[in-house]
Scaffold this active site. Sequence first.
Site, short mmCIF file in Angstrom:
data_model
loop_
_atom_site.label_atom_id
_atom_site.label_comp_id
_atom_site.label_asym_id
_atom_site.label_seq_id
_atom_site.Cartn_x
_atom_site.Cartn_y
_atom_site.Cartn_z
N LYS A 50 0.84 -1.20 0.00
CA LYS A 50 0.00 0.00 0.00
C LYS A 50 0.87 1.24 0.00
O LYS A 50 1.98 1.25 0.53
CB LYS A 50 -0.93 0.01 1.21
CG LYS A 50 -0.23 -0.02 2.56
CD LYS A 50 -1.23 -0.12 3.68
CE LYS A 50 -0.52 -0.13 5.05
NZ LYS A 50 -1.46 -0.29 6.17
N HIS A 108 8.67 15.19 0.95
CA HIS A 108 9.26 15.57 2.23
C HIS A 108 10.51 14.76 2.54
O HIS A 108 11.57 15.31 2.86
CB HIS A 108 8.21 15.39 3.34
CG HIS A 108 8.80 15.41 4.72
ND1 HIS A 108 9.10 14.25 5.42
CD2 HIS A 108 9.18 16.43 5.52
CE1 HIS A 108 9.62 14.58 6.59
NE2 HIS A 108 9.68 15.88 6.69
N TYR A 122 2.01 8.49 17.94
CA TYR A 122 0.70 8.21 17.32
C TYR A 122 0.80 6.99 16.41
O TYR A 122 -0.04 6.08 16.46
CB TYR A 122 0.22 9.43 16.53
CG TYR A 122 -0.92 9.15 15.59
CD1 TYR A 122 -2.22 8.98 16.06
CD2 TYR A 122 -0.70 9.03 14.22
CE1 TYR A 122 -3.28 8.71 15.20
CE2 TYR A 122 -1.74 8.76 13.34
CZ TYR A 122 -3.02 8.60 13.84
OH TYR A 122 -4.07 8.32 12.97
N LYS A 165 -5.86 12.57 17.27
CA LYS A 165 -5.32 12.29 15.93
C LYS A 165 -5.19 13.56 15.07
O LYS A 165 -4.14 13.80 14.46
CB LYS A 165 -6.23 11.28 15.23
CG LYS A 165 -5.90 11.03 13.78
CD LYS A 165 -6.94 10.12 13.13
CE LYS A 165 -6.70 10.00 11.64
NZ LYS A 165 -7.74 9.16 10.98
N THR A 225 -1.57 16.69 12.75
CA THR A 225 -1.42 17.53 11.55
C THR A 225 -1.39 19.00 11.94
O THR A 225 -0.62 19.78 11.36
CB THR A 225 -2.58 17.27 10.57
OG1 THR A 225 -2.64 15.87 10.27
CG2 THR A 225 -2.38 18.03 9.26
#
Length: 298
Positions: free
Chosen positions: A167, A178, A214, A228, A232
């Site tokens: 995947k 990045h 995480y 969660k 970000t």
Amino acid sequence: LLYHHSCHHHSDFYLVNLTIILFHQDLFHKATMTVQYEKFDWKDAPFNSFEFAISMSLLYTALCLMHNFLSKSENKTVKDRKDTKDGWIKAFLPMHNLILCLGSLIMLLGTGFEVMRRIRSEHGFHWMFCEEVGKRATGPLFFWSYLYYLSKFYELLDTILQLLQGKKPPHYFLHAYHHACVIMMCWCWLEYCPTLTFIGILFNTFVHVVMYYYFYLRSIGTRVIWWKSYVTIVQIVQFMTSGLCFLVTMFFIHMGGESCNGNTYLYLCIAFNMSLLFGFVNVLSVNNKRDGQHRKAS
């Protein structure tokens, strides 16, 4: 004649052995010099060449492009590939994420300690926003910068482990972009010592402690992680903070008439960070839309 011939062979033998011993002693001496903490010098450190850094970055990029091309051209579905994945990957993932979480914590604490030492020795933190011209990557503070640089090569396993499971990593382009570019950014930090280097290391290692913790929880099967979305958000705050710090440096240069070290490479790093800011804002937007659709469906 036979005696002379035998002595000649013996002298060759001893010369070869002496050469090997001296060679090993030289390698050992160099190794001990490069791992010294207080006397660290980037110029003597392993993997310090531009050729090595760019080769690893390009090799990683080629791997991602090749995988992307092959995954589009083949007929197998992700579901088919999942059946072929090895159990060792799932077993290794928690350890991998924990290594990066704890490693980031150690680098955060080590860099923070040495930053405080330099603040005390230079009676202030002005150097963090305007590094002295001619600065070289030597001493214990840059030792942590070097460990941070090396950690970026280990982080490439993030991509490889996901691809081995059949995947793609989420937000694959941003992920690969990045990882490929950050190697060169860290190399520039050590080679040219631009301003804001250690603010970047401190903030990014903190973010990675949170992020890899995480990932660790996810890899051991934790389903509900209420914080969660904040992962970000913290990443976005990181890049916004780098932009604000850059404005402080620009004030010193253009309003204060000061000269700061490595400005060209600082501009490149800020451009890279702003591109990541745009990417992570987009990630947050996509995630929020997806979560909203899931709530409506339920």
